[in-house]
Write a protein that holds these residues in place. Structure first.
Motif, PDB file in Angstrom:
ATOM      1  N   THR A   6       2.976   9.620  -5.969  1.00  0.00           N
ATOM      2  CA  THR A   6       3.630   8.454  -5.295  1.00  0.00           C
ATOM      3  C   THR A   6       3.092   8.224  -3.793  1.00  0.00           C
ATOM      4  OG1 THR A   6       5.743   9.003  -4.620  1.00  0.00           O
ATOM      5  CG2 THR A   6       5.358   7.815  -7.003  1.00  0.00           C
ATOM      6  N   PRO A   7       2.735   7.197  -3.127  1.00  0.00           N
ATOM      7  CA  PRO A   7       2.590   7.542  -1.522  1.00  0.00           C
ATOM      8  C   PRO A   7       3.798   7.919  -0.959  1.00  0.00           C
ATOM      9  CG  PRO A   7       2.007   5.184  -2.450  1.00  0.00           C
ATOM     10  CD  PRO A   7       2.571   5.886  -3.540  1.00  0.00           C
ATOM     11  N   GLY A  11       3.817  11.218   1.493  1.00  0.00           N
ATOM     12  CA  GLY A  11       4.444  11.122   3.124  1.00  0.00           C
ATOM     13  C   GLY A  11       5.428  11.997   3.217  1.00  0.00           C
ATOM     14  N   LEU A  42       2.347   6.630   6.954  1.00  0.00           N
ATOM     15  CA  LEU A  42       1.895   7.646   6.082  1.00  0.00           C
ATOM     16  C   LEU A  42       3.155   8.414   5.767  1.00  0.00           C
ATOM     17  CD1 LEU A  42      -0.204   8.725   4.333  1.00  0.00           C
ATOM     18  CD2 LEU A  42      -0.563  10.597   6.042  1.00  0.00           C
ATOM     19  N   GLY A  45       5.585   6.382   3.485  1.00  0.00           N
ATOM     20  CA  GLY A  45       4.911   6.236   2.238  1.00  0.00           C
ATOM     21  C   GLY A  45       4.556   4.807   2.047  1.00  0.00           C
ATOM     22  N   LYS A  46       4.019   4.372   2.962  1.00  0.00           N
ATOM     23  CA  LYS A  46       3.251   3.198   2.852  1.00  0.00           C
ATOM     24  C   LYS A  46       2.222   3.163   2.008  1.00  0.00           C
ATOM     25  CE  LYS A  46       1.371  -0.769   5.825  1.00  0.00           C
ATOM     26  NZ  LYS A  46       0.695  -0.850   7.152  1.00  0.00           N
ATOM     27  N   PRO A  47       2.035   2.276   0.858  1.00  0.00           N
ATOM     28  CA  PRO A  47       1.015   2.535  -0.109  1.00  0.00           C
ATOM     29  C   PRO A  47      -0.337   2.037   0.537  1.00  0.00           C
ATOM     30  CG  PRO A  47       2.566   0.653  -0.700  1.00  0.00           C
ATOM     31  CD  PRO A  47       3.264   1.430   0.402  1.00  0.00           C
ATOM     32  N   CYS A  49      -2.020   2.612   3.407  1.00  0.00           N
ATOM     33  CA  CYS A  49      -2.546   3.587   4.311  1.00  0.00           C
ATOM     34  C   CYS A  49      -3.948   4.030   3.966  1.00  0.00           C
ATOM     35  CB  CYS A  49      -1.662   5.009   4.621  1.00  0.00           C
ATOM     36  SG  CYS A  49      -0.270   4.533   5.529  1.00  0.00           S
ATOM     37  N   LEU A  51      -7.072   6.136   2.750  1.00  0.00           N
ATOM     38  CA  LEU A  51      -7.284   7.299   2.228  1.00  0.00           C
ATOM     39  C   LEU A  51      -7.812   8.281   3.007  1.00  0.00           C
ATOM     40  CD1 LEU A  51      -6.964   8.936  -0.273  1.00  0.00           C
ATOM     41  CD2 LEU A  51      -9.026   8.099  -1.023  1.00  0.00           C
ATOM     42  N   ALA A  54      -5.618   9.379   5.569  1.00  0.00           N
ATOM     43  CA  ALA A  54      -4.689  10.323   4.949  1.00  0.00           C
ATOM     44  C   ALA A  54      -5.124  11.640   4.799  1.00  0.00           C
ATOM     45  CB  ALA A  54      -4.066   9.505   3.765  1.00  0.00           C
TER      46      ALA A  54
END
Length: 96
Positions: A6-7, A11, A42, A45-47, A49, A51, A54
């Motif tokens: 999961t994000p 994170g 990030l 957990g912001k989905p 962001c 890639l 990241a």
């Protein structure tokens, strides 16, 4: 080894590695050439962001992403219909 699925977990891992290195979110942002807000998002957990950014952040704090799953063969894949390829996504119906 932690399973990152999961994000939020990704994170959290970034945050813990950054803290272990003793650097601030601002220092990390400057080192990777991203905005401090990106690091905050990030780590929370912001989905959505980006890639590429990241992955650059992950690399800078020593996270190595690898795929250790076995490579499936045609005979081990389930017989999926068109709507089954992405079961978590809503069915939008026929667009035609």
């Amino acid at each position: 080894m932690e399973f990152i699925d999961t994000p939020g977990r990704f994170g959290s891992l970034v945050r813990s590695r950054r803290q272990a290195l003793g650097i601030t979110q601002r220092d990390l942002a400057l080192a990777v050439n991203v905005g401090e807000r990106f690091i905050v998002d990030l780590e929370s957990g912001k989905p959505t962001c980006q890639l590429g950014k990241a992955l650059a952040v992950a690399k800078s704090v020593g996270i190595r992403l690898t795929d250790q799953a076995p490579v499936p063969s045609a005979d081990t894949l389930p017989d999926l219909g068109p709507g089954d390829a992405y079961p978590d996504l809503p069915d939008l119906g026929d667009e035609a």
